[in-house]
Design an enzyme around this catalytic site. Structure first.
Site, PDB file in Angstrom:
ATOM      1  N   ASN A   8       0.685  -1.274  -0.100  1.00 59.59           N
ATOM      2  CA  ASN A   8       0.254   0.188  -0.208  1.00 59.59           C
ATOM      3  C   ASN A   8       0.698   1.361   0.017  1.00 59.59           C
ATOM      4  O   ASN A   8       1.491   1.377   1.400  1.00 59.59           O
ATOM      5  CB  ASN A   8      -0.908   0.098   0.956  1.00 59.59           C
ATOM      6  CG  ASN A   8      -1.115   0.953   0.909  1.00 59.59           C
ATOM      7  OD1 ASN A   8      -1.596   2.376   1.066  1.00 59.59           O
ATOM      8  ND2 ASN A   8      -2.767   0.741   2.426  1.00 59.59           N
ATOM      9  N   HIS A  44      -5.339   3.445  -1.462  1.00 60.78           N
ATOM     10  CA  HIS A  44      -6.695   3.748  -1.329  1.00 60.78           C
ATOM     11  C   HIS A  44      -7.242   5.085  -1.043  1.00 60.78           C
ATOM     12  O   HIS A  44      -7.256   6.039  -0.134  1.00 60.78           O
ATOM     13  CB  HIS A  44      -6.616   2.920   0.343  1.00 60.78           C
ATOM     14  CG  HIS A  44      -7.818   3.836   1.032  1.00 60.78           C
ATOM     15  ND1 HIS A  44      -8.773   2.459   2.127  1.00 60.78           N
ATOM     16  CD2 HIS A  44      -8.937   4.279   1.294  1.00 60.78           C
ATOM     17  CE1 HIS A  44      -9.820   2.729   2.226  1.00 60.78           C
ATOM     18  NE2 HIS A  44      -9.793   3.831   1.644  1.00 60.78           N
ATOM     19  N   ARG A  46      -8.772   9.188  -1.020  1.00 61.51           N
ATOM     20  CA  ARG A  46      -9.615   9.405   0.083  1.00 61.51           C
ATOM     21  C   ARG A  46     -10.230  10.487  -0.410  1.00 61.51           C
ATOM     22  O   ARG A  46     -10.157  11.335  -1.114  1.00 61.51           O
ATOM     23  CB  ARG A  46      -9.197   9.258   1.612  1.00 61.51           C
ATOM     24  CG  ARG A  46      -8.922   8.264   2.162  1.00 61.51           C
ATOM     25  CD  ARG A  46      -8.439   8.326   3.609  1.00 61.51           C
ATOM     26  NE  ARG A  46      -7.992   7.095   3.744  1.00 61.51           N
ATOM     27  CZ  ARG A  46      -8.883   5.956   4.527  1.00 61.51           C
ATOM     28  NH1 ARG A  46     -10.019   6.147   4.613  1.00 61.51           N
ATOM     29  NH2 ARG A  46      -8.285   5.011   4.701  1.00 61.51           N
ATOM     30  N   HIS A  51      -3.658  11.928   0.492  1.00 60.06           N
ATOM     31  CA  HIS A  51      -2.570  11.106   0.161  1.00 60.06           C
ATOM     32  C   HIS A  51      -2.419  10.413  -1.140  1.00 60.06           C
ATOM     33  O   HIS A  51      -1.401  11.593  -2.041  1.00 60.06           O
ATOM     34  CB  HIS A  51      -1.875   9.396   1.472  1.00 60.06           C
ATOM     35  CG  HIS A  51      -3.661   9.451   1.883  1.00 60.06           C
ATOM     36  ND1 HIS A  51      -4.371   9.069   1.228  1.00 60.06           N
ATOM     37  CD2 HIS A  51      -3.668   8.961   3.310  1.00 60.06           C
ATOM     38  CE1 HIS A  51      -4.913   8.155   2.082  1.00 60.06           C
ATOM     39  NE2 HIS A  51      -4.518   8.154   3.627  1.00 60.06           N
ATOM     40  N   GLU A  71      -8.632   0.890  -3.853  1.00 56.75           N
ATOM     41  CA  GLU A  71      -9.832   0.631  -1.980  1.00 56.75           C
ATOM     42  C   GLU A  71     -10.598   1.681  -1.394  1.00 56.75           C
ATOM     43  O   GLU A  71     -10.256   2.665  -1.949  1.00 56.75           O
ATOM     44  CB  GLU A  71      -8.444  -0.200  -0.635  1.00 56.75           C
ATOM     45  CG  GLU A  71      -8.252  -0.679  -0.801  1.00 56.75           C
ATOM     46  CD  GLU A  71      -6.905  -0.483   0.870  1.00 56.75           C
ATOM     47  OE1 GLU A  71      -6.579  -1.555   1.344  1.00 56.75           O
ATOM     48  OE2 GLU A  71      -6.495   0.338   1.613  1.00 56.75           O
ATOM     49  N   HIS A 191      -4.218  -4.999   7.705  1.00 55.59           N
ATOM     50  CA  HIS A 191      -4.325  -3.475   9.011  1.00 55.59           C
ATOM     51  C   HIS A 191      -3.579  -3.145  10.196  1.00 55.59           C
ATOM     52  O   HIS A 191      -3.334  -4.477  10.761  1.00 55.59           O
ATOM     53  CB  HIS A 191      -5.463  -3.374   9.066  1.00 55.59           C
ATOM     54  CG  HIS A 191      -6.038  -1.435   9.147  1.00 55.59           C
ATOM     55  ND1 HIS A 191      -5.279  -0.186  10.076  1.00 55.59           N
ATOM     56  CD2 HIS A 191      -6.718  -0.418   8.100  1.00 55.59           C
ATOM     57  CE1 HIS A 191      -5.984   0.332  10.235  1.00 55.59           C
ATOM     58  NE2 HIS A 191      -6.429   0.975   8.578  1.00 55.59           N
ATOM     59  N   GLY A 214       0.794  -1.808   4.398  1.00 57.26           N
ATOM     60  CA  GLY A 214       1.575   0.465   3.867  1.00 57.26           C
ATOM     61  C   GLY A 214       1.525   0.413   5.099  1.00 57.26           C
ATOM     62  O   GLY A 214       3.785   0.998   5.534  1.00 57.26           O
ATOM     63  N   HIS A 215       1.668   0.809   6.345  1.00 58.37           N
ATOM     64  CA  HIS A 215       2.398   1.780   6.923  1.00 58.37           C
ATOM     65  C   HIS A 215       3.771   1.122   7.292  1.00 58.37           C
ATOM     66  O   HIS A 215       4.813   1.985   8.006  1.00 58.37           O
ATOM     67  CB  HIS A 215       1.389   1.902   8.249  1.00 58.37           C
ATOM     68  CG  HIS A 215       1.686   2.664   9.479  1.00 58.37           C
ATOM     69  ND1 HIS A 215       1.814   4.541   9.570  1.00 58.37           N
ATOM     70  CD2 HIS A 215       2.377   2.946  10.580  1.00 58.37           C
ATOM     71  CE1 HIS A 215       1.961   5.049  10.619  1.00 58.37           C
ATOM     72  NE2 HIS A 215       2.614   3.838  11.460  1.00 58.37           N
TER      73      HIS A 215
HETATM   74  N1  PXP Z   1      -6.635  -2.656   3.955  1.00 51.24           N
HETATM   75  C1  PXP Z   1      -7.342  -1.094   4.649  1.00 51.24           C
HETATM   76  C2  PXP Z   1      -8.786  -1.795   4.050  1.00 51.24           C
HETATM   77  C3  PXP Z   1      -6.944   0.225   4.263  1.00 51.24           C
HETATM   78  O1  PXP Z   1      -7.546   0.968   4.733  1.00 51.24           O
HETATM   79  C4  PXP Z   1      -5.240  -0.158   4.882  1.00 51.24           C
HETATM   80  C5  PXP Z   1      -5.034   1.288   5.275  1.00 51.24           C
HETATM   81  O2  PXP Z   1      -4.874   1.832   3.979  1.00 51.24           O
HETATM   82  C6  PXP Z   1      -4.502  -1.082   5.070  1.00 51.24           C
HETATM   83  C7  PXP Z   1      -5.150  -2.468   4.239  1.00 51.24           C
HETATM   84  C8  PXP Z   1      -2.997  -1.494   5.200  1.00 51.24           C
HETATM   85  O3  PXP Z   1      -2.953  -1.154   6.462  1.00 51.24           O
HETATM   86  P1  PXP Z   1      -2.087  -0.801   7.391  1.00 51.24           P
HETATM   87  O4  PXP Z   1      -1.262   0.963   6.424  1.00 51.24           O
HETATM   88  O5  PXP Z   1      -1.677  -1.052   8.270  1.00 51.24           O
HETATM   89  O6  PXP Z   1      -0.807  -1.444   6.933  1.00 51.24           O
END
Ligand code: PXP
Length: 238
Positions: A8, A44, A46, A51, A71, A191, A214-215
């Site tokens: 991500n 993703h 928004r 971003h 997403e 997530h 991602g994070h």
């Molecule tokens: N899945 C979804 C639906 C998300 O909204 C996000 C964050 O944008 C992620 C996965 C990835 O999460 P993280 O950034 O905590 O890895």
């Protein structure tokens, strides 16, 4: 069984947007992630475009050679954006417009017609549809009924409770994944997955098609470099 790693890249866009100009270059970064072993790229967008910008999507679509996953909440604008750019997969999330990050799965029962109608639009165009869900077997059953192909299990609570209570958390995910297998649904997860909690998650689940991260991965890239970080996450998925 192979689990694909979709990176991500929202955090990279966040850094880019903090200054004028195009640095870091999101398009180059997506290509580099693929070169370093990522099996897919997730974005993703928004509504406030803090971003990923809507204008990033066509440019990314042109260069991504692996799997492109978009997403978002199925607003009219989002549905148009996805149908025009035709990613490999769309992941629908129930996020309110100003939410900081996705923080819950769908209540499929109370959003049945919204989901059925938007899923039908995506399926007509050959786009695979995944629904972001809490690990709840009742919601998994309803997901099949509204026509989705996959679910993405929301791993936030699993990750936060990993040190204190991983066993009771993972049980919910195993049960939801088992139900998916029974119903013929694919299984994604995402997530707050990181290098500490990903390996355990992967070995416990009876099947896991894809994780999107991602994070933590981008944070680890600050310490280890992007290529090493991607390889380290891939290693957890072996
Ligand atoms: N899945 C979804 C639906 C998300 O909204 C996000 C964050 O944008 C992620 C996965 C990835 O999460 P993280 O950034 O905590 O890895």
């Amino acid at each position: 069984m192979v689990t694909r790693l979709s990176v991500n890249i929202n955090k990279i866009a966040l850094i880019r947007n903090s200054r004028k100009g195009n640095y870091p270059d999101l398009i180059k970064l997506a290509q580099d992630c693929e070169r370093f072993g990522a099996d897919g790229i997730t974005v993703h967008p928004r509504p406030d475009q803090r971003h990923i910008r809507f204008s990033d999507i066509p440019a990314l679509k042109q260069v991504i050679k692996t799997e492109f996953n978009i997403e978002g909440y199925p607003s009219k604008h989002f549905i148009d954006l996805v149908c025009t750019n035709k990613p490999d997969q769309v992941t629908l999330v129930p996020d309110a417009p100003n939410v900081l990050t996705s923080d819950q799965g769908w209540d499929v029962k109370n959003n049945k017609s919204l989901l059925e109608e938007s899923i039908a639009e995506f399926k007509k165009r050959g786009i695979r549809v995944s629904l972001f869900l809490d690990p709840d077997t009742e919601m998994v059953e309803l997901t099949r009924d509204v026509g989705a192909d996959r679910i993405e299990l929301y791993t936030g609570p699993y990750s936060w409770n990993y040190a204190a209570d991983r066993n009771s958390q993972i049980k919910l995910h195993i049960d939801a994944a088992t139900k998916c297998i029974e119903l013929g649904l694919g299984i994604n997860a995402g997530h707050d997955l990181n290098l500490q909690n990903l390996g355990f998650y992967k070995v416990q689940l009876p099947r896991l098609d894809e994780v999107s991260i991602g994070h933590a991965l981008i944070t680890d890239a600050i310490y280890f470099g992007l290529e090493n970080a991607i390889l380290m996450y891939k290693k957890c998925l072996k």
